[in-house]
Scaffold this active site. Structure first.
Site, short mmCIF file in Angstrom:
data_model
loop_
_atom_site.label_atom_id
_atom_site.label_comp_id
_atom_site.label_asym_id
_atom_site.label_seq_id
_atom_site.Cartn_x
_atom_site.Cartn_y
_atom_site.Cartn_z
N CYS A 51 0.83 -1.20 0.00
CA CYS A 51 0.00 0.00 0.00
C CYS A 51 0.87 1.25 0.00
O CYS A 51 1.64 1.47 0.93
CB CYS A 51 -0.93 0.03 1.21
N GLY A 62 -10.80 -3.94 -10.04
CA GLY A 62 -10.72 -2.88 -9.05
C GLY A 62 -11.47 -1.62 -9.44
O GLY A 62 -12.72 -1.57 -9.38
C1 LIG Z 1 -9.94 3.61 -3.57
C2 LIG Z 1 -9.01 2.45 -3.56
C3 LIG Z 1 -8.76 1.79 -2.35
C4 LIG Z 1 -7.87 0.70 -2.32
N1 LIG Z 1 -7.66 0.05 -1.13
C5 LIG Z 1 -6.83 -1.05 -1.11
C6 LIG Z 1 -6.63 -1.78 0.10
O1 LIG Z 1 -7.21 -1.50 1.16
N2 LIG Z 1 -5.78 -2.84 0.07
C7 LIG Z 1 -5.12 -3.23 -1.09
O2 LIG Z 1 -4.36 -4.20 -1.08
N3 LIG Z 1 -5.32 -2.56 -2.26
C8 LIG Z 1 -6.16 -1.50 -2.28
N4 LIG Z 1 -6.35 -0.82 -3.46
C9 LIG Z 1 -5.65 -1.28 -4.69
C10 LIG Z 1 -6.55 -2.14 -5.57
O3 LIG Z 1 -6.99 -3.31 -4.88
C11 LIG Z 1 -5.79 -2.57 -6.86
O4 LIG Z 1 -4.63 -3.29 -6.52
C12 LIG Z 1 -5.38 -1.38 -7.71
O5 LIG Z 1 -6.35 -0.35 -7.69
C13 LIG Z 1 -5.08 -1.77 -9.16
O6 LIG Z 1 -6.19 -2.38 -9.79
P1 LIG Z 1 -7.29 -1.54 -10.65
O7 LIG Z 1 -6.53 -0.73 -11.65
O8 LIG Z 1 -8.17 -2.60 -11.25
O9 LIG Z 1 -8.01 -0.68 -9.67
C14 LIG Z 1 -7.23 0.27 -3.51
C15 LIG Z 1 -7.49 0.94 -4.73
C16 LIG Z 1 -8.36 2.01 -4.77
C17 LIG Z 1 -8.62 2.69 -6.09
#
Ligand SMILES: Cc1cc2nc3c(=O)[nH]c(=O)nc-3n(C[C@H](O)[C@H](O)[C@H](O)COP(=O)(O)O)c2cc1C
Length: 287
Positions: free
Chosen positions: A113, A248
């Site tokens: 993170c 995501g």
């Molecule tokens: C608003 C938001 C909150 C997120 N919170 C977490 C989290 O609590 N733990 C985590 O491992 N990843 C978290 N992520 C990352 C996502 O799980 C993912 O790895 C990342 O957004 C890339 O995928 P995507 O492009 O499909 O969103 C978060 C992403 C976003 C946008």
């Protein structure tokens, strides 16, 4: 599966998606105690994506187990808990408490993170600390241990191999890419934390490249994510070597997208005469 932090605890989306059609839900990052997260503003739109600096806002593992879990445990899907922390001890504490909840099939260890001051990404960007936290959690968590990797590294393969050796059952990648945005008029950053995590379609080529590299190097399953917004995107990750995928940011654009993606995968299989979706894992033709 749906990706941590983008699908709440599933409850928020049940009017839009048939939860039982999903492989699983990965809930929001869960820490040892309640966290307020970062001050606002903590979201900013970018071309083809978004920046966030939510900073692991959650009620803590005890509240998850006593309040949230009883409400969501009847969902007909696999619920995995995204375990986060600032110290190895905190990761171990959260993982052992989740180990005590027998019907949770696994955890996703978030060592990636970018939006917390201490810990978080620091564990996932150094190979020795990624190994140390994985090994410590492995000792207390007997069920499926998925380790979520950070893309903010020079060599993601080295870290993937390190956590595989430390006992991970699978790896998921990628978490967000460290980025920033500026308001030229006010000369101020758009996020209170100045930098934040970039996600959405703009990161897909990077995620795809990393999934391909890692899947070619480790024996454990690779779970791909990063910008997946359609069934075609999902197929691309499977071809690159992912055994499963997570959705995501796309959930924010269209809350029904994950369910429609399941249908889209079936249509792709019919169109290409594929019997089992697993037949296309790693089937990328680079000849
Ligand atoms: C608003 C938001 C909150 C997120 N919170 C977490 C989290 O609590 N733990 C985590 O491992 N990843 C978290 N992520 C990352 C996502 O799980 C993912 O790895 C990342 O957004 C890339 O995928 P995507 O492009 O499909 O969103 C978060 C992403 C976003 C946008």
């Amino acid at each position: 599966m749906t990706a941590s932090g983008t699908f709440g605890y599933g409850e928020e989306y049940r009017d839009f998606v048939d939860i039982s059609a999903l492989g699983g839900i990965i809930v929001k990052g869960t820490t040892g105690s309640h966290r307020e997260g970062n001050p606002y503003p903590r979201m900013a739109e970018t071309p083809m994506g978004m920046l966030n600096a939510v900073g692991l806002q959650n009620k803590g593992v005890d509240a998850f187990i006593s309040e949230t879990w009883p409400r969501i445990r009847t969902f007909q899907t696999n619920i995995l808990v995204n375990v986060s922390g600032s110290t190895v001890e905190e990761y171990v504490e959260v993982a052992s408490k989740i180990a005590g909840v027998k019907d949770i099939p696994g955890i996703e260890l978030n060592i990636s993170c970018p939006n917390v001051k201490e810990g978080g990404m620091a564990f996932g960007t150094s190979c020795p600390s990624a190994i140390a936290v994985t090994r410590a959690v492995r000792e207390v968590f007997p069920r499926h241990l998925m380790v979520k990797l950070s893309p903010n590294v020079t060599d993601i393969v080295e870290i993937a191999k390190g956590v595989e050796g430390a006992g991970a059952d699978s790896v998921s990648l990628i978490n967000t890419l460290l980025g920033m945005a500026i308001d030229a008029e006010t000369r101020r950053p758009l996020l209170s934390t100045v930098t934040g995590g970039l996600s959405g379609p703009c990161i897909k080529p990077v995620a795809l490249r990393m999934v391909w590299q890692v899947a070619s190097a480790v024996k454990i399953p690779v779970v791909g994510l990063g910008g997946i917004s359609s069934a075609t995107d999902a197929v691309e990750f499977l071809l690159a070597g992912a055994s499963a995928i997570q959705v995501g940011t796309a959930n924010f654009v269209d809350p029904s997208v994950s369910g429609r993606m399941v249908d889209g995968l079936s249509a792709y299989m019919q169109r290409h005469n594929i019997e089992k979706i697993t037949d296309i894992i790693g089937a990328l033709d680079i000849s």
